[in-house]
Design a protein around this motif. Sequence first.
Motif, PDB file in Angstrom:
ATOM      1  N   PHE A   1      80.356  41.169 -13.776  1.00 26.53           N
ATOM      2  CA  PHE A   1      81.098  42.390 -14.084  1.00 26.53           C
ATOM      3  C   PHE A   1      81.155  43.301 -12.858  1.00 26.53           C
ATOM      4  N   ALA A   2      80.017  43.472 -12.180  1.00 27.55           N
ATOM      5  CA  ALA A   2      79.985  44.307 -10.978  1.00 27.55           C
ATOM      6  C   ALA A   2      80.965  43.787  -9.933  1.00 27.55           C
ATOM      7  N   ARG A   3      81.034  42.479  -9.809  1.00 25.74           N
ATOM      8  CA  ARG A   3      81.950  41.896  -8.826  1.00 25.74           C
ATOM      9  C   ARG A   3      83.406  42.157  -9.206  1.00 25.74           C
ATOM     10  N   ASP A   4      83.687  42.140 -10.508  1.00 24.07           N
ATOM     11  CA  ASP A   4      85.067  42.297 -10.973  1.00 24.07           C
ATOM     12  C   ASP A   4      85.579  43.725 -10.835  1.00 24.07           C
ATOM     13  N   VAL A   5      84.733  44.724 -11.154  1.00 26.25           N
ATOM     14  CA  VAL A   5      85.248  46.095 -11.287  1.00 26.25           C
ATOM     15  C   VAL A   5      84.920  47.003 -10.108  1.00 26.25           C
ATOM     16  N   SER A   6      83.972  46.611  -9.262  1.00 29.07           N
ATOM     17  CA  SER A   6      83.467  47.539  -8.246  1.00 29.07           C
ATOM     18  C   SER A   6      84.315  47.537  -6.983  1.00 29.07           C
ATOM     19  N   ASP A   7      84.400  48.712  -6.373  1.00 26.83           N
ATOM     20  CA  ASP A   7      84.937  48.811  -5.022  1.00 26.83           C
ATOM     21  C   ASP A   7      83.861  48.461  -4.003  1.00 26.83           C
ATOM     22  N   ARG A   8      82.624  48.884  -4.310  1.00 28.70           N
ATOM     23  CA  ARG A   8      81.480  48.543  -3.465  1.00 28.70           C
ATOM     24  C   ARG A   8      80.272  48.237  -4.341  1.00 28.70           C
ATOM     25  N   VAL A   9      79.370  47.438  -3.788  1.00 30.80           N
ATOM     26  CA  VAL A   9      78.113  47.104  -4.454  1.00 30.80           C
ATOM     27  C   VAL A   9      76.974  47.431  -3.496  1.00 30.80           C
ATOM     28  N   ALA A  10      75.945  48.108  -4.024  1.00 38.41           N
ATOM     29  CA  ALA A  10      74.757  48.430  -3.234  1.00 38.41           C
ATOM     30  C   ALA A  10      73.564  47.680  -3.817  1.00 38.41           C
ATOM     31  N   PHE A  11      72.855  46.961  -2.969  1.00 39.86           N
ATOM     32  CA  PHE A  11      71.633  46.279  -3.383  1.00 39.86           C
ATOM     33  C   PHE A  11      70.438  47.145  -3.008  1.00 39.86           C
ATOM     34  N   PHE A  12      69.689  47.566  -4.036  1.00 41.12           N
ATOM     35  CA  PHE A  12      68.500  48.391  -3.827  1.00 41.12           C
ATOM     36  C   PHE A  12      67.260  47.503  -3.782  1.00 41.12           C
ATOM     37  N   ARG A  13      66.369  47.836  -2.849  1.00 45.50           N
ATOM     38  CA  ARG A  13      65.087  47.133  -2.760  1.00 45.50           C
ATOM     39  C   ARG A  13      64.046  48.101  -2.217  1.00 45.50           C
ATOM     40  N   ASN A  14      62.953  48.237  -2.953  1.00 44.58           N
ATOM     41  CA  ASN A  14      61.841  49.093  -2.519  1.00 44.58           C
ATOM     42  C   ASN A  14      62.289  50.511  -2.176  1.00 44.58           C
ATOM     43  N   GLY A  15      63.171  51.063  -3.013  1.00 46.93           N
ATOM     44  CA  GLY A  15      63.560  52.454  -2.846  1.00 46.93           C
ATOM     45  C   GLY A  15      64.573  52.723  -1.762  1.00 46.93           C
ATOM     46  N   LEU A  16      65.208  51.675  -1.250  1.00 47.96           N
ATOM     47  CA  LEU A  16      66.186  51.825  -0.174  1.00 47.96           C
ATOM     48  C   LEU A  16      67.460  51.050  -0.485  1.00 47.96           C
ATOM     49  N   VAL A  17      68.579  51.497   0.095  1.00 46.61           N
ATOM     50  CA  VAL A  17      69.799  50.698   0.059  1.00 46.61           C
ATOM     51  C   VAL A  17      69.628  49.590   1.090  1.00 46.61           C
ATOM     52  N   HIS A  18      69.380  48.385   0.607  1.00 49.54           N
ATOM     53  CA  HIS A  18      69.065  47.272   1.498  1.00 49.54           C
ATOM     54  C   HIS A  18      70.328  46.634   2.064  1.00 49.54           C
ATOM     55  N   GLU A  19      71.395  46.646   1.250  1.00 43.56           N
ATOM     56  CA  GLU A  19      72.676  46.096   1.696  1.00 43.56           C
ATOM     57  C   GLU A  19      73.779  46.734   0.864  1.00 43.56           C
ATOM     58  N   ILE A  20      74.903  47.036   1.500  1.00 40.39           N
ATOM     59  CA  ILE A  20      76.030  47.638   0.786  1.00 40.39           C
ATOM     60  C   ILE A  20      77.327  47.137   1.400  1.00 40.39           C
ATOM     61  N   GLY A  21      78.313  46.940   0.546  1.00 43.56           N
ATOM     62  CA  GLY A  21      79.610  46.472   1.020  1.00 43.56           C
ATOM     63  C   GLY A  21      80.504  46.166  -0.163  1.00 43.56           C
ATOM     64  N   THR A  22      81.596  45.481   0.092  1.00 44.08           N
ATOM     65  CA  THR A  22      82.476  45.080  -0.996  1.00 44.08           C
ATOM     66  C   THR A  22      81.765  44.033  -1.853  1.00 44.08           C
ATOM     67  N   PRO A  23      82.225  43.830  -3.090  1.00 43.16           N
ATOM     68  CA  PRO A  23      81.607  42.789  -3.918  1.00 43.16           C
ATOM     69  C   PRO A  23      81.631  41.410  -3.268  1.00 43.16           C
ATOM     70  N   ASP A  24      82.729  41.083  -2.602  1.00 44.40           N
ATOM     71  CA  ASP A  24      82.802  39.776  -1.941  1.00 44.40           C
ATOM     72  C   ASP A  24      81.772  39.657  -0.828  1.00 44.40           C
ATOM     73  N   GLN A  25      81.482  40.771  -0.164  1.00 43.88           N
ATOM     74  CA  GLN A  25      80.484  40.739   0.906  1.00 43.88           C
ATOM     75  C   GLN A  25      79.069  40.633   0.346  1.00 43.88           C
ATOM     76  N   VAL A  26      78.717  41.542  -0.564  1.00 41.47           N
ATOM     77  CA  VAL A  26      77.325  41.640  -1.017  1.00 41.47           C
ATOM     78  C   VAL A  26      76.974  40.536  -2.010  1.00 41.47           C
ATOM     79  N   ILE A  27      77.889  40.251  -2.938  1.00 37.89           N
ATOM     80  CA  ILE A  27      77.612  39.244  -3.964  1.00 37.89           C
ATOM     81  C   ILE A  27      78.082  37.860  -3.516  1.00 37.89           C
ATOM     82  N   GLY A  28      79.247  37.818  -2.893  1.00 37.89           N
ATOM     83  CA  GLY A  28      79.806  36.528  -2.502  1.00 37.89           C
ATOM     84  C   GLY A  28      79.225  35.957  -1.231  1.00 37.89           C
TER      85      GLY A  28
END
Length: 240
Positions: free
Chosen positions: A198-225
Amino acid sequence: MIEIDNVHKSFGELEVIKGVSLQVQKGEVVSIIGGSGSGKSTLLMCINGLESIKSGSIRVDGTEVHAKSTDINKLRQRIGIVFQQWNAFPHLTVLENVMLAPRTVLGKSKAEAEALAVKQLTHVGLGDKLKVFPGKLSGGQQQRMAIARALAMSPDYMLFDEATSALDPQLVGEVLDTMRMLAEDGMTMILVTHEIRFARDVSDRVAFFRNGLVHEIGTPDQVIGNPQRPETADFLRSIN
């Protein structure tokens, strides 16, 4: 626009947000993914002013959320939030539950509040449940009622904190369909979710959080794909 600048947040000696910076533009949908305890839900609470911050700043259309001079109740009227579970007033009908905030907070007349509530309940597919009591609704219908209640305040922004995580699997789709509809309507949204497809389908950007930080952020194709950080890839493998 929501501007989050180097925000830190602690519970006692435990620092749960460790310098998060993020901007969300009007009309944008940003999904936040990550493991439990990574600070995702806490960040939403800080954006809405339900939790204080230790340092940094959060601004909504230029208004500093945590400034002493800010009328936080007035600001919250512009920021709808939907939690994992919403406890409705069981003695009120679905319609009366959704009418309540426009009447008591916005000062709408009964007729105005009813018109708003009917409009939003119909929008989320509950137009035939106006006179039903919440206890007669399925979990998915209750979450859609919670979304309608937030929308009845005419917010500029919507925050969703794991809105489907407490639902039986067969009920998840109807809530995601409602959230997808809001995204298509142009609502500015921040979603904390484990629904990766769902996040991949509807989002303009996706942020991956790890240990209280934004570890990676980008388009769904970048972060998830095609994640660039091994921790992101490990997380995605762990939930698939």
